[in-house]
Write a protein that holds these residues in place. Sequence first.
Motif, mmCIF file in Angstrom:
data_model
loop_
_atom_site.group_PDB
_atom_site.id
_atom_site.type_symbol
_atom_site.label_atom_id
_atom_site.label_comp_id
_atom_site.label_asym_id
_atom_site.label_seq_id
_atom_site.Cartn_x
_atom_site.Cartn_y
_atom_site.Cartn_z
ATOM 1 N N LEU A 387 0.848 -1.194 0.000
ATOM 2 C CA LEU A 387 0.000 0.000 0.000
ATOM 3 C C LEU A 387 0.883 1.244 0.000
ATOM 4 C CD1 LEU A 387 -2.757 1.544 0.558
ATOM 5 C CD2 LEU A 387 -2.205 1.306 2.958
ATOM 6 N N ARG A 389 0.122 5.229 0.423
ATOM 7 C CA ARG A 389 -0.958 6.190 0.675
ATOM 8 C C ARG A 389 -0.353 7.588 0.856
ATOM 9 N NH1 ARG A 389 -4.464 4.360 5.371
ATOM 10 N NH2 ARG A 389 -5.605 3.210 3.794
ATOM 11 N N VAL A 417 -0.350 -7.395 -5.805
ATOM 12 C CA VAL A 417 -1.558 -6.669 -5.393
ATOM 13 C C VAL A 417 -1.166 -5.338 -4.761
ATOM 14 C CG1 VAL A 417 -3.772 -6.871 -4.205
ATOM 15 C CG2 VAL A 417 -2.482 -8.932 -4.759
ATOM 16 N N PRO A 418 -0.897 -4.336 -5.584
ATOM 17 C CA PRO A 418 -0.561 -3.043 -5.006
ATOM 18 C C PRO A 418 -1.799 -2.182 -4.798
ATOM 19 C CG PRO A 418 -0.090 -3.026 -7.345
ATOM 20 C CD PRO A 418 -0.768 -4.331 -7.050
ATOM 21 N N TYR A 419 -1.811 -1.418 -3.735
ATOM 22 C CA TYR A 419 -2.868 -0.448 -3.492
ATOM 23 C C TYR A 419 -2.220 0.930 -3.521
ATOM 24 C CZ TYR A 419 -5.523 -4.398 -1.554
ATOM 25 O OH TYR A 419 -6.164 -5.592 -1.372
ATOM 26 N N ILE A 420 -2.758 1.821 -4.323
ATOM 27 C CA ILE A 420 -2.197 3.166 -4.418
ATOM 28 C C ILE A 420 -3.312 4.157 -4.107
ATOM 29 C CG2 ILE A 420 -1.105 4.854 -5.961
ATOM 30 C CD1 ILE A 420 -0.315 2.190 -7.612
ATOM 31 N N GLU A 421 -3.132 4.946 -3.074
ATOM 32 C CA GLU A 421 -4.173 5.896 -2.675
ATOM 33 C C GLU A 421 -3.535 7.273 -2.548
ATOM 34 O OE1 GLU A 421 -6.237 2.372 0.023
ATOM 35 O OE2 GLU A 421 -5.862 4.320 0.931
ATOM 36 N N TYR B 52 -13.224 0.796 -2.319
ATOM 37 C CA TYR B 52 -13.087 2.238 -2.519
ATOM 38 C C TYR B 52 -14.389 2.917 -2.932
ATOM 39 C CZ TYR B 52 -8.083 1.381 -2.296
ATOM 40 O OH TYR B 52 -6.825 1.025 -1.879
ATOM 41 N N GLU B 338 -9.077 12.744 -5.113
ATOM 42 C CA GLU B 338 -8.465 11.512 -4.604
ATOM 43 C C GLU B 338 -8.484 10.434 -5.677
ATOM 44 O OE1 GLU B 338 -10.059 10.101 -0.878
ATOM 45 O OE2 GLU B 338 -9.183 8.119 -1.126
ATOM 46 N N ILE B 339 -7.392 9.689 -5.769
ATOM 47 C CA ILE B 339 -7.364 8.535 -6.665
ATOM 48 C C ILE B 339 -6.959 7.313 -5.849
ATOM 49 C CG2 ILE B 339 -4.992 9.123 -7.378
ATOM 50 C CD1 ILE B 339 -7.402 7.289 -9.689
ATOM 51 N N ASP B 340 -7.651 6.219 -6.065
ATOM 52 C CA ASP B 340 -7.277 4.956 -5.446
ATOM 53 C C ASP B 340 -7.095 3.956 -6.564
ATOM 54 O OD1 ASP B 340 -7.448 5.736 -2.688
ATOM 55 O OD2 ASP B 340 -9.601 5.868 -2.992
ATOM 56 N N SER B 341 -5.968 3.341 -6.585
ATOM 57 C CA SER B 341 -5.645 2.490 -7.711
ATOM 58 C C SER B 341 -5.134 1.149 -7.209
ATOM 59 C CB SER B 341 -4.571 3.208 -8.537
ATOM 60 O OG SER B 341 -4.124 2.405 -9.561
ATOM 61 N N LYS B 342 -5.628 0.088 -7.797
ATOM 62 C CA LYS B 342 -5.200 -1.243 -7.369
ATOM 63 C C LYS B 342 -5.016 -2.128 -8.594
ATOM 64 C CE LYS B 342 -6.882 -5.173 -4.758
ATOM 65 N NZ LYS B 342 -8.122 -5.831 -4.370
ATOM 66 N N PRO B 343 -3.875 -2.049 -9.241
ATOM 67 C CA PRO B 343 -3.639 -2.925 -10.381
ATOM 68 C C PRO B 343 -3.106 -4.253 -9.865
ATOM 69 C CG PRO B 343 -1.881 -1.293 -10.194
ATOM 70 C CD PRO B 343 -2.749 -1.157 -8.981
ATOM 71 N N GLU B 344 -3.717 -5.335 -10.234
ATOM 72 C CA GLU B 344 -3.400 -6.616 -9.591
ATOM 73 C C GLU B 344 -3.055 -7.681 -10.630
ATOM 74 O OE1 GLU B 344 -6.633 -7.686 -7.043
ATOM 75 O OE2 GLU B 344 -5.739 -9.594 -6.471
ATOM 76 N N LEU B 345 -2.028 -8.453 -10.348
ATOM 77 C CA LEU B 345 -1.672 -9.562 -11.231
ATOM 78 C C LEU B 345 -1.797 -10.857 -10.454
ATOM 79 C CD1 LEU B 345 1.701 -8.242 -12.761
ATOM 80 C CD2 LEU B 345 -0.529 -8.218 -13.858
#
Lengths: 493, 419
Positions: A387, A389, A417-421, B52, B338-345
Amino acid sequence: MPVVAETLDAVQSVTQSGYKWGFETAIEMDLAPKGLNEDIIRLISSRKQEPEWLLAWRLKAYAAWCAMTEPVWAKVHHAPIDYQDLHYYAAPKQKAGPRSLDEVDPELLATYEKLGIPLRERAILAGVEGADTRPDVAVDAVFDSVSVATTFRETLRKAGVVFCPISEAVHEVPELVQRYLGSVVPAGDNFFAALNSAVFTDGSFVYIPKGVRCPMELSTYFRINARNTGQFERTLIIADEGSHVSYLEGCTAPMRDENQLHAAVVELVALDDAQIKYSTVQNWYPGDANGRGGIYNFVTKRGACRGARSKISWTQVETGSAITWKYPSCILQGDDSVGEFYSVAVTNNHQQADTGTKMIHIGRNTRSTIVSKGISAGQSNNTYRGLVRIMPKAHGARNHTQCDSLLIGDRCGAHTVPYIESRNPSGRVEHEATTSKIAEDQLFYCRQRGLSEEDAVGLIVNGFCKDVLKELPMEFAVEAQKLLSVSLEGSVG
Amino acid sequence: MSATLEQAGSRALAHFQAVRDRLPGCPDARVAAAEVFRSRGLPSRRDEAWRYTSLRDLGATSFAAPEAEVSPDAAAEWISLTRGLPRIVFVNGRLRPELSSLPAAISLGSFEVSAPKDATAAALPFVALNTMFAEDGMVITVDPDIECGPVVLLALTVGGNVDMPAVCLRHRIALRSGARLTLVEVAAGSGRYFANCVMEAEVADGAKLSHVRIQRESIDATTLSTLFVDASAGATYDSFTLALGGKLARAEVHARLAGPGATVHLNAAQLLAGSQHADVTTVVSHDAPACASRQTVKNILADRAHGVFQGKIEVARAAQKTDGYQMNQALLLSPEAEIDSKPELEIFADDVKCSHGATVGELDGDQIFYLRSRGVPERDARTLLIRAFLAESLADIEDAEARRMAEDALEGSWEKLGR
């Protein structure tokens, strides 16, 4: 090419079983009865002759734990853990506390000797060891639930550094412990941290006073030995203004068919201009080739960059454990503070790793770097979960994340599984991730020059991990390279 | 789950009991879906898939369908934007044949509701809700090797006598082997409503579906769309989604690369301001070898807007030689955005090339400087860069007519940024 030499050397030195730290030490143990309840917690607290506030803190954590359920979000699977079927306290039997190393049970010393951990402070004679330029490392050795020896304490004390088991720190520097314990990872933070807060038995305590650069590397070596025990150690490191410390952590356990639980908590506090470098080579027993046995490594590690311009750097090489659940994190509160996370996680056979980091940017111009290298082989699963943030006040915050996964064989899995806020426009966050296998042409190139397939893989993997391995202190880097080759043994061909 | 969501869920079930006997077709599938919905409930932010995006706004809907009879004038303005292309028009959840004009190559099938074959798809709460209430939808088939397009699918919602009515459309598209279709889907409306659309698309061997989606829903609307795509061997599903409207919008796509050599493109752009919230959630499943997926999602967020991107690429063991790429870029124009981003592999095959990236930040100071040093005023420089950031993603729309429609929609939306 020393790297190749090391890798070849390591591969050759390894026997069929692979895990050479899997022996068991026959030693008389003082075991608390199985199960977890308030009485056990009172027992642990009284064995450690703890002050009232600490017992109250433990009981509060226990109450919080009772109301929690085990987290299920990680990409790991295991049979339910019976928390009542464990011994929460196991200590090597001793008449009285040893006053010097000479009084420590020779069996114990032999164990550490076998693990290659020097507990004896070497008497350096002028001229005699001129060729040996290995720097001294102060070691705190933790055997099951208690710390058995801490070396170089006098040298450190002269510099003003406190390095001792946390159970001693509670008595010697109670105000520091009371002030900082649980201030980064609160007692009710998560299921495993709450469990640890309730039953932690020992661990290392470090305090570096203002302006002091710790004169040597500090190190803790954890060993699980007893059967049916859980290990719950707690480490607290405080770097006061302008200080600097590098800390190493290593761990091993015997080979057993049963799974053992390890739920540690590590808290780091860096005040103004302080720097903490925390390096781990995690080599708990990973279980056998069929996935039987091994350690469940459910660890909460978190550092708070409280002061301006402070820096916390986590470096980890994760090769062991049946299951790893671990997210060393940085809370970047101070302006211009820096967080770093460098990780290599290797899984083979039936190992499962779900690991990564959290970077919470609170202060202005805070920066963080994440470099994660995951290598999966056999039928293992390796997940990076992270994460980043950026809070509204973190003007000018900067993050760069690089996650690379390498797959060896077609029955393993690699997940990201990255979370970017982000809640601040001036914050810049970049994330890159790739997944690939070892390229045929790289292998061919090495094979053509006479390396066996296995050695070639070792070489390529070491290159893949270079960005992380170069962050490790010298001594660990060599060990880590060996471990990488060992962990991947038998994964090709 | 919050009390608001729990109440909304109960209201949906109560409304279903009241109207179920009046809904078209055999009720079995609807009753089964209601059971799924009852056990699942409306998702809260504790559900990972909804981490989110909060559905609090649904507390206001009655789940009742809006009035079906709407004056043709209300639709005329939107229809004029379809550039005279062949079209299928739905108003308030009902097909309006008199407003529609279909090319001969496309046969319109009769509507029938059924749960998706895939169990995971059927278990999604808004798919279940759609199965419970859907009364109409576009059912089209394009025969083998027929080349067709562009066709506009226009779904309009214009308030009415109910407060926050709910519209559930259920579309089904089948492209037979070698068929080609360009579909421009426009969702628009006025007033406060809840749109919950589900589309299932099958793209057979060697067929190609180009799907341009322009979401211009009312600024007071809550709009959710769930799309399932199955691409067979050598098939291509090429989509571009432009999200401009809605108070709360979520476009969810589940794309399966089911046959060797299939290709999926899931590109999107979101332009949000005020207190808009828009969510792009995609799951790309590589189930067959040698498939490729490409995804670039761009966000421009002004004021208090909140953008969400959750993209997952799954690569199954059999899907060797997969080539997967995913990119999420966000431009934050305000300290409150606000941006929330969750790119998942999630990868289980070893011989694959998968990468993803994400960047978040404000406008590049160097680029502004470059323009300013050439005499462009700061305000114009910023406008230019912001427009360029989104405009380039529209260039990938192959069909010229479809591209013009997207450009027109975007053109009308810049003003909300106040530039």
